[in-house]
Design an enzyme around this catalytic site. Structure first.
Site, PDB file in Angstrom:
ATOM      1  N   GLY A  26      57.885  39.479  49.472  1.00 42.76           N
ATOM      2  CA  GLY A  26      57.688  38.259  50.012  1.00 42.76           C
ATOM      3  C   GLY A  26      56.555  37.406  49.254  1.00 42.76           C
ATOM      4  O   GLY A  26      55.621  38.024  48.625  1.00 42.76           O
ATOM      5  N   ARG A  27      56.465  36.024  49.621  1.00 42.44           N
ATOM      6  CA  ARG A  27      55.113  35.192  49.020  1.00 42.44           C
ATOM      7  C   ARG A  27      54.702  34.562  50.147  1.00 42.44           C
ATOM      8  O   ARG A  27      55.492  34.181  50.838  1.00 42.44           O
ATOM      9  CB  ARG A  27      55.649  34.460  47.862  1.00 42.44           C
ATOM     10  CG  ARG A  27      55.825  35.086  46.440  1.00 42.44           C
ATOM     11  CD  ARG A  27      56.067  34.079  45.357  1.00 42.44           C
ATOM     12  NE  ARG A  27      55.957  34.743  43.980  1.00 42.44           N
ATOM     13  CZ  ARG A  27      57.208  34.879  43.547  1.00 42.44           C
ATOM     14  NH1 ARG A  27      58.420  34.380  43.809  1.00 42.44           N
ATOM     15  NH2 ARG A  27      57.090  35.511  42.218  1.00 42.44           N
ATOM     16  N   GLY A  28      53.404  34.260  50.202  1.00 43.07           N
ATOM     17  CA  GLY A  28      52.748  33.211  51.212  1.00 43.07           C
ATOM     18  C   GLY A  28      51.649  32.720  50.727  1.00 43.07           C
ATOM     19  O   GLY A  28      51.407  32.702  49.578  1.00 43.07           O
ATOM     20  N   GLY A  29      50.770  32.030  51.773  1.00 40.21           N
ATOM     21  CA  GLY A  29      49.783  31.367  51.212  1.00 40.21           C
ATOM     22  C   GLY A  29      48.548  32.328  50.642  1.00 40.21           C
ATOM     23  O   GLY A  29      47.880  31.853  49.786  1.00 40.21           O
ATOM     24  N   MET A  30      48.715  33.590  51.068  1.00 41.14           N
ATOM     25  CA  MET A  30      47.443  34.415  50.701  1.00 41.14           C
ATOM     26  C   MET A  30      47.823  35.156  49.031  1.00 41.14           C
ATOM     27  O   MET A  30      47.100  35.596  48.651  1.00 41.14           O
ATOM     28  CB  MET A  30      47.053  35.571  51.632  1.00 41.14           C
ATOM     29  CG  MET A  30      46.507  35.132  52.903  1.00 41.14           C
ATOM     30  SD  MET A  30      46.459  36.354  54.220  1.00 41.14           S
ATOM     31  CE  MET A  30      45.539  37.537  53.104  1.00 41.14           C
ATOM     32  N   GLU A  32      51.245  37.706  47.349  1.00 39.45           N
ATOM     33  CA  GLU A  32      52.530  38.465  47.256  1.00 39.45           C
ATOM     34  C   GLU A  32      52.425  39.523  47.868  1.00 39.45           C
ATOM     35  O   GLU A  32      51.494  40.517  47.748  1.00 39.45           O
ATOM     36  CB  GLU A  32      53.006  38.307  45.818  1.00 39.45           C
ATOM     37  CG  GLU A  32      53.077  36.895  45.048  1.00 39.45           C
ATOM     38  CD  GLU A  32      52.692  37.004  43.581  1.00 39.45           C
ATOM     39  OE1 GLU A  32      52.622  38.223  43.099  1.00 39.45           O
ATOM     40  OE2 GLU A  32      52.869  36.059  42.890  1.00 39.45           O
ATOM     41  N   VAL A  33      53.562  40.035  48.465  1.00 39.74           N
ATOM     42  CA  VAL A  33      53.885  41.402  48.978  1.00 39.74           C
ATOM     43  C   VAL A  33      54.657  42.277  48.235  1.00 39.74           C
ATOM     44  O   VAL A  33      55.756  41.698  48.131  1.00 39.74           O
ATOM     45  CB  VAL A  33      53.989  41.378  50.631  1.00 39.74           C
ATOM     46  CG1 VAL A  33      53.900  42.834  50.944  1.00 39.74           C
ATOM     47  CG2 VAL A  33      52.848  40.775  51.419  1.00 39.74           C
ATOM     48  N   LYS A  48      49.752  44.212  48.865  1.00 37.98           N
ATOM     49  CA  LYS A  48      49.430  42.603  49.012  1.00 37.98           C
ATOM     50  C   LYS A  48      48.602  42.270  47.840  1.00 37.98           C
ATOM     51  O   LYS A  48      47.421  42.668  47.807  1.00 37.98           O
ATOM     52  CB  LYS A  48      49.156  42.262  50.321  1.00 37.98           C
ATOM     53  CG  LYS A  48      48.665  40.883  50.341  1.00 37.98           C
ATOM     54  CD  LYS A  48      48.547  40.187  51.543  1.00 37.98           C
ATOM     55  CE  LYS A  48      49.634  40.210  52.479  1.00 37.98           C
ATOM     56  NZ  LYS A  48      49.433  39.555  53.894  1.00 37.98           N
ATOM     57  N   ASP A 142      46.924  33.816  63.119  1.00 35.65           N
ATOM     58  CA  ASP A 142      48.069  33.382  62.899  1.00 35.65           C
ATOM     59  C   ASP A 142      49.169  34.311  63.287  1.00 35.65           C
ATOM     60  O   ASP A 142      50.218  34.587  62.609  1.00 35.65           O
ATOM     61  CB  ASP A 142      48.333  33.223  61.034  1.00 35.65           C
ATOM     62  CG  ASP A 142      49.230  32.733  60.485  1.00 35.65           C
ATOM     63  OD1 ASP A 142      49.926  31.899  61.032  1.00 35.65           O
ATOM     64  OD2 ASP A 142      49.679  33.011  59.391  1.00 35.65           O
TER      65      ASP A 142
END
Length: 244
Positions: A26-30, A32-33, A48, A142
């Site tokens: 997955g990808r996010g604001g911080m 990639e995992v 991460k 969060d």
């Protein structure tokens, strides 16, 4: 997903130090995992990779590292275990326990409302994990369905505990006027849209964050689990924030 995130190449199949990145999870604001293999221990883990701009500020990075060390020492069955924080070839990464299961977000997509038993079986472990972290001065910041994993046997795990401090956020300023100014931008709209549903009033207003921030967010999650809807309506970030 922001434009910069969509342009980030998938690094599956590559190696960073002793870590073989096998699958993008997955990808996010911080960042990639990835599912990865620690070749030193022949252990499957999660890695991460943090975006460079997330850790470029030395003060923020040092503060995060102090909090992450406290989190790593915190043992709780519903908190994902952090193994290490490292910088390899100019890439800052976090290695952690690989948790398998469905996110609460995915579960809610296929369930209009949840039974009282199901709500309690998920929310109680989350609340217990929050309580344990708060005693150590760690605030999640969060709490949302995407950060709650339910395993095949019903075990519940909270992800990204204490790591949300790193995320570049327009709400870090303690000046409400700054928040109002920043929240108008299109880029900001895209960045916080995914979590604004669960944001506490003090967080939205750029005020001091405390354990009550997580309590508020968990309350929103409970409402959504019980009713299948969000307690706050609005099509944009600004209209949602104005309802807080």
């Amino acid at each position: 997903m922001t434009q910069s995130e969509s342009q980030t190449p998938d690094r599956s199949g590559s190696t960073i130090g002793p870590y073989e990145l096998t699958r993008l999870m997955g990808r996010g604001g911080m960042g990639e995992v990835y599912e990865a293999i620690d070749t030193r221990l022949d252990r499957v883990i999660a890695v991460k990779l943090l975006r460079p701009e997330v850790v470029q500020d030395a003060t923020r990075k040092a503060r995060f590292e102090r909090e992450a060390k406290a989190l790593a020492a915190l043992k709780h069955p519903s908190i994902v275990t952090i193994y290490s924080i490292e910088t390899i070839d100019d890439v800052t990464l976090i290695t952690m326990e690989l948790v398998k299961g469905k996110t609460l977000s995915d579960i809610l997509k296929n369930t209009s409302t949840m039974s009282v038993d199901d709500v309690l079986s998920i929310s109680l472990p989350v609340a217990d994990a929050l309580g344990a972290a708060h005693k150590q001065g760690i605030v999640h910041r969060d709490i949302k369905p995407d950060n709650i994993i339910v395993g095949d046997s019903g075990e519940v795990t909270v992800l990204d505990f204490g790591l949300a401090k790193l995320a570049t956020s327009p709400f870090e300023s303690t000046n409400p006027d700054d928040v109002k100014t920043q929240a108008i931008g299109e880029t900001v709209e895209g960045r916080i849209l995914g979590t604004v549903h669960y944001m506490s009033p003090e967080q939205a207003q750029g005020q001091e964050i405390s354990a009550s921030t997580d309590v508020f967010s968990l309350g929103v999650v409970l409402y959504e689990m019980s009713t299948g809807t969000s307690p706050f309506e609005g099509e944009t970030t600004l209209t949602r924030l104005s309802s807080l």
